[in-house]
Design an enzyme around this catalytic site. Structure first.
Site, PDB file in Angstrom:
ATOM      1  N   ALA A 222       9.142   3.483   6.743  1.00  0.00           N
ATOM      2  CA  ALA A 222       8.558   3.510   5.400  1.00  0.00           C
ATOM      3  C   ALA A 222       8.729   4.841   4.676  1.00  0.00           C
ATOM      4  O   ALA A 222       8.501   4.914   3.472  1.00  0.00           O
ATOM      5  CB  ALA A 222       7.066   3.174   5.473  1.00  0.00           C
TER       6      ALA A 222
ATOM      7  N   ASN B 269      21.543   3.037  14.899  1.00  0.00           N
ATOM      8  CA  ASN B 269      20.607   2.039  14.393  1.00  0.00           C
ATOM      9  C   ASN B 269      20.325   0.909  15.381  1.00  0.00           C
ATOM     10  O   ASN B 269      19.238   0.329  15.366  1.00  0.00           O
ATOM     11  CB  ASN B 269      21.104   1.471  13.067  1.00  0.00           C
ATOM     12  CG  ASN B 269      20.994   2.490  11.941  1.00  0.00           C
ATOM     13  OD1 ASN B 269      20.490   3.587  12.134  1.00  0.00           O
ATOM     14  ND2 ASN B 269      21.459   2.129  10.764  1.00  0.00           N
TER      15      ASN B 269
ATOM     16  N   ASP C 169      23.264  -8.707  -1.585  1.00  0.00           N
ATOM     17  CA  ASP C 169      24.555  -9.300  -1.936  1.00  0.00           C
ATOM     18  C   ASP C 169      24.376 -10.338  -3.049  1.00  0.00           C
ATOM     19  O   ASP C 169      25.198 -10.430  -3.966  1.00  0.00           O
ATOM     20  CB  ASP C 169      25.201  -9.951  -0.703  1.00  0.00           C
ATOM     21  CG  ASP C 169      25.408  -8.959   0.422  1.00  0.00           C
ATOM     22  OD1 ASP C 169      25.750  -7.798   0.133  1.00  0.00           O
ATOM     23  OD2 ASP C 169      25.198  -9.332   1.593  1.00  0.00           O
TER      24      ASP C 169
ATOM     25  N   HIS D 294      26.841  -9.555   6.117  1.00  0.00           N
ATOM     26  CA  HIS D 294      26.385  -8.488   5.218  1.00  0.00           C
ATOM     27  C   HIS D 294      27.225  -7.229   5.400  1.00  0.00           C
ATOM     28  O   HIS D 294      26.694  -6.127   5.574  1.00  0.00           O
ATOM     29  CB  HIS D 294      24.902  -8.207   5.475  1.00  0.00           C
ATOM     30  CG  HIS D 294      24.297  -7.185   4.544  1.00  0.00           C
ATOM     31  ND1 HIS D 294      24.305  -7.335   3.174  1.00  0.00           N
ATOM     32  CD2 HIS D 294      23.691  -6.000   4.798  1.00  0.00           C
ATOM     33  CE1 HIS D 294      23.714  -6.289   2.621  1.00  0.00           C
ATOM     34  NE2 HIS D 294      23.336  -5.466   3.579  1.00  0.00           N
TER      35      HIS D 294
END
Length: 359
Positions: free
Chosen positions: A55, A140, A196, A223
């Site tokens: 966040a 990630n 997208d 994506h």
């Protein structure tokens, strides 16, 4: 004579309003503060409990601000490994119904996700010039795995919206983590490909002179790059494109992220438009959970639309999460060729994610 309970009410009210800002064992150590999980600022709305993991980042901050504005959110949990308290304090001053609570660091991750209805994950490092989404994988992938392990343990019933790139691989990672924990529900793990669609609607609107809010262009596949397949033949309202326009629009939609990365010249990636798209998608999930009829959006999910285990297409969202996955519909020759290219790259990205957890 005023009773003790009456005289203590102002202090209790102040404690209630303050307590939601402070996670357990942080600044608020007073025993007089009420139990944090029961704390609600006066006037807090009824609605859903949403957690944002990551966040304090470039996507996370505008995402948190926009979710604080959503009337369907009653409690908003903000988690990150740095700077969460500052973001929490800042956003908590907004005069909307949602109560905001901050959580900092790995030791508070489980508290951040306990009992939530929807978890949104923008955590991770952003793309920089010259980087592909796959360049982000090693960093990630580990972040998403750790976060999903906590969700699987503390909120296995939550809908999980995954933004962290590469989404083509991080969604399979999440699925494998939930499978290992014995809590996998494929209807509740969704890759957010809404940006997208947002780009497609915008760019089609520009070319055709239409208000983008009135355009609906399905985007299927995945994506990243060629896996992003806009179905321009299915645009609503129906549009007639030249071959040149089709090539231009397809290329721009597929490379919209790169366009922003290069324009920001090393200072970031598509954070603001991504936050907007993520909130648009999260709102659709919340409306589905509320029981609204006909909530249909594109998302990257466990799917049998193609031979691949994951694929983005139109889905209907409801109380159980993804309640229906729609077929691709009629494709023209250009789209069929694009689909074959997309599937080839997608298959590799999916396998990469699965192997990361199984290794």
């Amino acid at each position: 004579m005023q009773s003790t309970s009456c005289s203590s009410e102002p202090n209790q009210r102040i404690a209630r309003i303050a307590a939601h800002l402070n996670p357990p064992n942080t600044q608020m150590g007073e025993s007089s503060a009420p139990a944090r999980w029961n704390c609600r600022a006066k006037g807090g709305s009824s609605g859903f409990k949403v957690a944002i993991l990551g966040a304090a980042g470039g996507i996370g901050q505008p995402l948190a601000m926009l979710m604080k504005m959503n009337p369907l959110v009653s409690v908003l949990h903000l988690y990150d490994v740095v700077n969460t308290h500052g973001v929490t304090a800042d956003i908590s001053h907004m005069d909307t119904g949602a109560v905001v609570r901050g959580f900092l660091g790995q030791q508070q991750l489980e508290d951040a996700v306990t009992g939530v209805d929807v978890v949104i994950i923008p955590a991770g490092v952003p793309r920089k010039p010259g980087m592909t989404r796959d360049d982000l994988f090693n960093i990630n992938a580990g972040i998403v795995k750790t976060l999903c392990e906590a969700i699987a343990k503390c909120s296995p019933q939550a809908m999980v919206n995954i933004i962290s790139n590469p989404v083509n691989s991080t969604v399979p990672i999440a699925a494998e983590v939930f499978k290992k924990a014995g809590t996998y529900d494929p209807r509740r793990v969704l890759g957010v490909t809404m940006l997208d669609v947002v780009r497609a609607n915008t760019f089609v609107g520009e070319v055709m002179g239409l208000d983008p809010r009135e355009v609906d262009c399905p985007v299927v596949g995945g994506h990243a790059g060629v896996t992003i397949l806009p179905l321009l033949s299915q645009v609503k309202p129906p549009c007639s494109f030249t071959q040149k326009e089709i090539g231009y629009l397809t290329d721009r939609i597929q490379n919209g992220g790169t366009e922003v990365v290069e324009a920001k010249a090393g200072t970031g990636s598509a954070t603001l438009s991504m936050a907007y798209a993520a909130v648009k998608f999260a709102d659709a999930c919340l409306r589905g959970l509320r029981g609204d009829a006909g909530v249909v959006e594109c998302a990257y999910v466990s799917s049998q639309v193609t031979e691949l285990p994951f694929f983005a297409s139109k889905v209907r969202l409801g109380r159980a999460g993804v309640e229906e996955i729609y077929p691709l519909g009629p494709l023209n020759e250009y789209e069929r060729a694009g689909l074959e290219k997309a599937k080839k790259e997608l298959a590799e990205s999916i396998q990469k994610g699965v192997s990361f957890v199984r290794k």
